[in-house]
Design a protein around this motif. Structure first.
Motif, PDB file in Angstrom:
ATOM      1  N   LYS A  10      -9.558 -71.375  37.210  1.00  0.00           N
ATOM      2  CA  LYS A  10      -8.870 -70.356  36.781  1.00  0.00           C
ATOM      3  C   LYS A  10      -7.684 -70.576  35.624  1.00  0.00           C
ATOM      4  N   GLU A  11      -7.642 -69.815  34.805  1.00  0.00           N
ATOM      5  CA  GLU A  11      -6.667 -70.127  33.805  1.00  0.00           C
ATOM      6  C   GLU A  11      -5.128 -70.373  34.091  1.00  0.00           C
ATOM      7  N   SER A  55      -0.861 -68.047  32.488  1.00  0.00           N
ATOM      8  CA  SER A  55      -0.118 -67.263  33.478  1.00  0.00           C
ATOM      9  C   SER A  55       0.585 -67.900  34.244  1.00  0.00           C
ATOM     10  N   GLY A  76      -0.291 -62.147  30.776  1.00  0.00           N
ATOM     11  CA  GLY A  76      -1.072 -61.659  31.755  1.00  0.00           C
ATOM     12  C   GLY A  76      -1.598 -60.100  31.595  1.00  0.00           C
ATOM     13  N   GLU A 115      -8.864 -61.937  31.956  1.00  0.00           N
ATOM     14  CA  GLU A 115      -8.903 -63.738  32.057  1.00  0.00           C
ATOM     15  C   GLU A 115      -9.855 -64.348  31.209  1.00  0.00           C
ATOM     16  N   ARG A 123      -7.766 -65.009  28.321  1.00  0.00           N
ATOM     17  CA  ARG A 123      -6.733 -66.393  28.484  1.00  0.00           C
ATOM     18  C   ARG A 123      -7.333 -67.353  28.482  1.00  0.00           C
ATOM     19  N   LYS A 124      -8.465 -67.721  29.039  1.00  0.00           N
ATOM     20  CA  LYS A 124      -8.938 -68.794  29.028  1.00  0.00           C
ATOM     21  C   LYS A 124      -9.224 -69.431  27.498  1.00  0.00           C
ATOM     22  N   ASN A 157     -15.386 -65.693  37.238  1.00  0.00           N
ATOM     23  CA  ASN A 157     -14.688 -64.369  37.231  1.00  0.00           C
ATOM     24  C   ASN A 157     -15.009 -63.597  36.019  1.00  0.00           C
ATOM     25  N   LEU A 158     -15.669 -63.781  35.260  1.00  0.00           N
ATOM     26  CA  LEU A 158     -15.778 -63.531  33.787  1.00  0.00           C
ATOM     27  C   LEU A 158     -17.046 -62.448  33.739  1.00  0.00           C
TER      28      LEU A 158
END
Length: 370
Positions: A141-142, A145, A220, A224, A227-228, A255-256
Motif C-alpha cells: 500500500k502506498e 497519503s 489522496g 493509487e 500515488r505509487k 489494487n491496480l
C-alpha cells in the motif's frame, strides 16, 4: 548493492540461495510461498548493512546483534524472534538454527538465531563497508497519503503494521534537493513526472501533485497507482533514491487496474535503467508480460526468481528468462484460464458461424511471455 542472499531454515525455506543483478530482480510465486518474506529479509539486511557502515554509525558495531533482532521483529512482526525459524512438523527444533548470509559486493553479513530465541542473535561474520547507501522499501500500500500522521503515531503507539511503512514515511520528511544536486537522476524524474502528468509537492506537511489540466490536487485524490509512482518521484527529488541505491517493492501491482499496472511497469524499468537496483515481488502475469514487452526497448538486465513448494518446504529457482523457471502455479492458472476461455470462444463462434475457422485476434499461445 545486494549481490546474494542465502538462508537456512528461515521461514518456509529449508535452504535457499539467491543471486541479485544490479538491474531488475523479480520474485514470482503463488500466495504463501514466501515472496514477501524474502523481499523483507533482503531489505532488512540491506538496511542493517547501511546502518553499520563506517560513515553512518561506527558505534553500532558494538550493538549490531541487538539491532538485527530488533529490526527483524519490527519488520516481520512475529511474537518473538525465533518464530521466523522454519518449523518441523509444526514444532520448532531448538537445535536447528536459522542462518542468514548476505553479500554486498564483497562485504558480508552473516548471523544466526535459534527457534526458541526471543531476541538473541549471533553474528558469525560481518565486514562493514566505508559507505553503504540506505535502501528503500515500498510496501504493497502506498504511504504518501499516510504521511505525516503515521510517523508520530508509530513512535508513540502500538500500531498493527510492520515497520516498512514507518521507515518509508521517515524518508519522506527530507525536503527536495537543489536542482544542481539532481543532475544524475533528473531525466528519470522527468520520465516519472510524464507518467504522473504532474509534479509532486510537499507543502505544509502534506503531499500534492501539480497537474497541467487540474491544477494542484491533494495526494489522496489521485488513483493509487499514480500515488505509487508519485512516491518514487519524490524519493528521487529528495535524494533518498539515487544511483547505487536499492529499491525493494512488494507487489507493485496490488489494487491496480491494468492501465495503471502498465504505468508502474514503465516506472520500474526506467528506475532500473537509471542505475538503481530494483527488487520486486509479484504473482501478476499481467505485470510480468508488461515488463517483458517494455524491456525490449529498455534492455535492462533482469533476473527472475521462481518459488514453488517441494517436499522440504519452498524451493527457489533462478533464470534470466522466465521460461527457464519451473511451472509457477499462479501463472499457470492464469494461462490455463486463457486457454479455457479461448476454447469456449472458438466453440461458440464456430457454432454461430460454421464457415469461420480463423482464430480471433485476441488468441495467445500458451507461452508465459512470448
Amino acid at each position: 548493492m545486494l549481490t546474494s542472499l542465502a538462508v537456512s531454515r528461515f521461514s518456509l525455506f529449508a535452504e535457499a540461495k539467491l543471486s541479485f543483478t544490479p538491474g531488475l530482480n523479480v520474485i514470482i510465486g503463488e500466495n504463501s510461498t514466501g515472496k514477501s518474506h524474502l523481499l523483507k529479509l533482503a531489505y532488512v539486511v540491506s538496511a542493517l548493512q547501511s546502518e553499520s557502515s563506517e560513515e553512518t554509525a561506527p558505534e553500532i558495531h558494538f550493538h549490531l546483534d541487538e539491532r538485527i533482532a530488533e529490526k527483524l521483529v519490527a519488520v516481520f512482526r512475529p511474537n518473538f524472534l525465533g518464530g521466523l525459524a522454519k518449523r518441523n512438523s509444526g514444532r520448532a527444533s531448538g537445535r536447528s538454527r536459522c542462518v542468514v548470509h548476505a553479500d554486498f559486493q564483497g562485504h558480508a553479513l552473516r548471523f544466526s538465531f535459534a527457534p526458541n530465541s526471543r531476541k538473541k542473535v549471533v553474528i558469525e561474520a560481518h565486514t562493514a563497508p566505508k559507505i553503504a547507501k540506505s535502501p528503500v522499501m515500498l510496501p504493497p500500500k502506498e504511504a504518501l497519503s499516510l504521511f505525516p500522521s503515521l510517523v508520530g503515531s508509530y513512535e508513540r503507539r502500538e500500531l498493527p503494521m510492520d515497520e516498512t511503512y514507518y521507515d518509508l514515511c521517515r524518508k519522506f520528511q527530507a525536503g527536495p534537493l537543489k536542482p544542481s544536486q539532481l543532475h544524475p537522476v533528473a531525466s528519470l524524474i522527468q520520465e516519472l513526472e510524464t507518467i504522473l502528468r504532474g509534479k509532486v509537492l510537499l507543502e505544509h506537511g502534506r503531499f500534492h501533485v501539480i497537474t497541467s489540466d487540474k491544477g494542484k490536487l491533494e495526494i489522496g485524490l489521485l488513483a493509487e497507482g499514480l500515488r505509487k509512482i508519485a512516491q518514487l518521484a519524490y524519493l528521487l527529488l529528495n535524494g533518498t533514491l539515487c544511483r547505487g541505491c536499492t529499491l525493494f517493492w512488494d507487489e507493485p501491482d496490488s489494487n491496480l487496474n491494468p492501465r495503471l499496472i502498465r504505468k508502474v511497469a514503465q516506472a520500474l524499468l526506467v528506475t532500473a535503467q537509471a542505475g538503481i537496483q530494483v527488487v520486486i515481488a509479484t504473482h501478476s502475469l499481467f505485470l510480468l508480460r508488461e515488463l517483458a514487452l517494455l524491456n525490449r526497448s529498455h534492455a535492462v538486465e533482469t533476473l527472475y526468481t521462481g518459488l514453488e513448494y517441494n517436499s522440504s518446504g519452498v524451493a527457489a529457482h533462478q533464470d534470466e528468462d522466465i521460461e527457464g523457471l519451473p511451472n509457477i502455479a499462479a501463472l499457470e492458472e492464469e494461462l490455463d484460464q486463457s486457454d479455457r476461455y479461448l476454447e469456449q470462444y472458438l466453440e461458440t463462434d464456430q457454432a454461430k458461424n460454421p464457415e469461420n475457422d480463423q482464430e480471433p485476434p485476441s488468441a495467445h499461445p500458451k507461452k508465459a511471455l512470448r
